[in-house]
Design an enzyme around this catalytic site. Sequence first.
Site, PDB file in Angstrom:
ATOM      1  N   GLU A 113      52.890  29.540  38.699  1.00  0.00           N
ATOM      2  CA  GLU A 113      51.686  29.819  39.479  1.00  0.00           C
ATOM      3  C   GLU A 113      50.619  28.868  38.964  1.00  0.00           C
ATOM      4  O   GLU A 113      50.330  28.843  37.765  1.00  0.00           O
ATOM      5  CB  GLU A 113      51.238  31.267  39.309  1.00  0.00           C
ATOM      6  N   ASP A 136      38.895  36.567  37.802  1.00  0.00           N
ATOM      7  CA  ASP A 136      39.453  36.190  36.514  1.00  0.00           C
ATOM      8  C   ASP A 136      38.593  36.682  35.365  1.00  0.00           C
ATOM      9  O   ASP A 136      37.358  36.747  35.453  1.00  0.00           O
ATOM     10  CB  ASP A 136      39.595  34.663  36.425  1.00  0.00           C
ATOM     11  N   TYR A 172      52.229  40.069  44.846  1.00  0.00           N
ATOM     12  CA  TYR A 172      51.604  40.087  43.520  1.00  0.00           C
ATOM     13  C   TYR A 172      51.064  41.496  43.288  1.00  0.00           C
ATOM     14  O   TYR A 172      50.036  41.877  43.828  1.00  0.00           O
ATOM     15  CB  TYR A 172      50.470  39.064  43.452  1.00  0.00           C
TER      16      TYR A 172
END
Length: 291
Positions: free
Chosen positions: A47, A58, A173
């Site tokens: 990824e 993030d 995911y």
Amino acid sequence: MSRFTTLFSRLHNEGAFVPFLMLGDPSPEDSLAIVRTLVAAGADALELGVPFSDPVADGPTIQASHVRALAGGVGLADALALIRTIREEFPRLPLGILVYGNVPFSRGLDTFYQEFAEAGADAILLPDIPVREGAPFIAAAERAGVDPVFIAPAGASEKVLESVAACSKGYIYAVSRDGVTGTEKQSETTGLKEAVGHVARFGGAPILLGFGISRPEHVRAAIQAGAAGAITGSAITRIVERHCVPDLSRTPRPEHPGHSEHDLPAFRVGDMEALRAELGEYVREMKKATL
């Protein structure tokens, strides 16, 4: 069949280990060397992140990798060039791309997906675009022959999970916990079976489990819970970060003047052999946990 479909078919008796790496961190040349190290150590797929100035999904470790890449002037064109090089060198390796939604908006959806398809991307995940807003992105991805991937959030409603399962191609995911990426809050090995089961009951693509996956026991628990594999990002990025030093010989080429990260020096790996050794050992141990 897509490269991800071929991978999961080939690994039917084991799980996939998928490292995350920020393209251009700390420099394009160093990130290519890191990719080669990850693949040689047993990574089943990669990824790859595209540097962005406001990576809201993030945590601090991966945010810092965005900053290092941007401080060195790595932009979209550089990221696409790196993907092309990786694809040429590893023609059968599945490549998933993580990129924030402003990039396709600014490029135009069809242009964006076609550029990444031509570079060699297999799948694209936009972490700040929920599946309920995904229709135009899905359509553009499918026109370009790219697999759209969506996040199955922890604790999501049945309606959301059903939509994620229906709309994700290549893989789903699934996040193992709430919050942003990072090893600061590690995955809990208890409750993973329920988390995977909530997504799997709607069918769809194989499930890769991410967020807080940093130790072999996390990978082992993910596979035992029914996931097709595990994605590790912050732990990989933290190893890279430990080997980064300022590179005052490089002149940054900021694409977005005014952002504070461009006041920082560019970076490089101080001791590539030491980084390769540490990364290689880590990836081999994480891959063993999928067997």
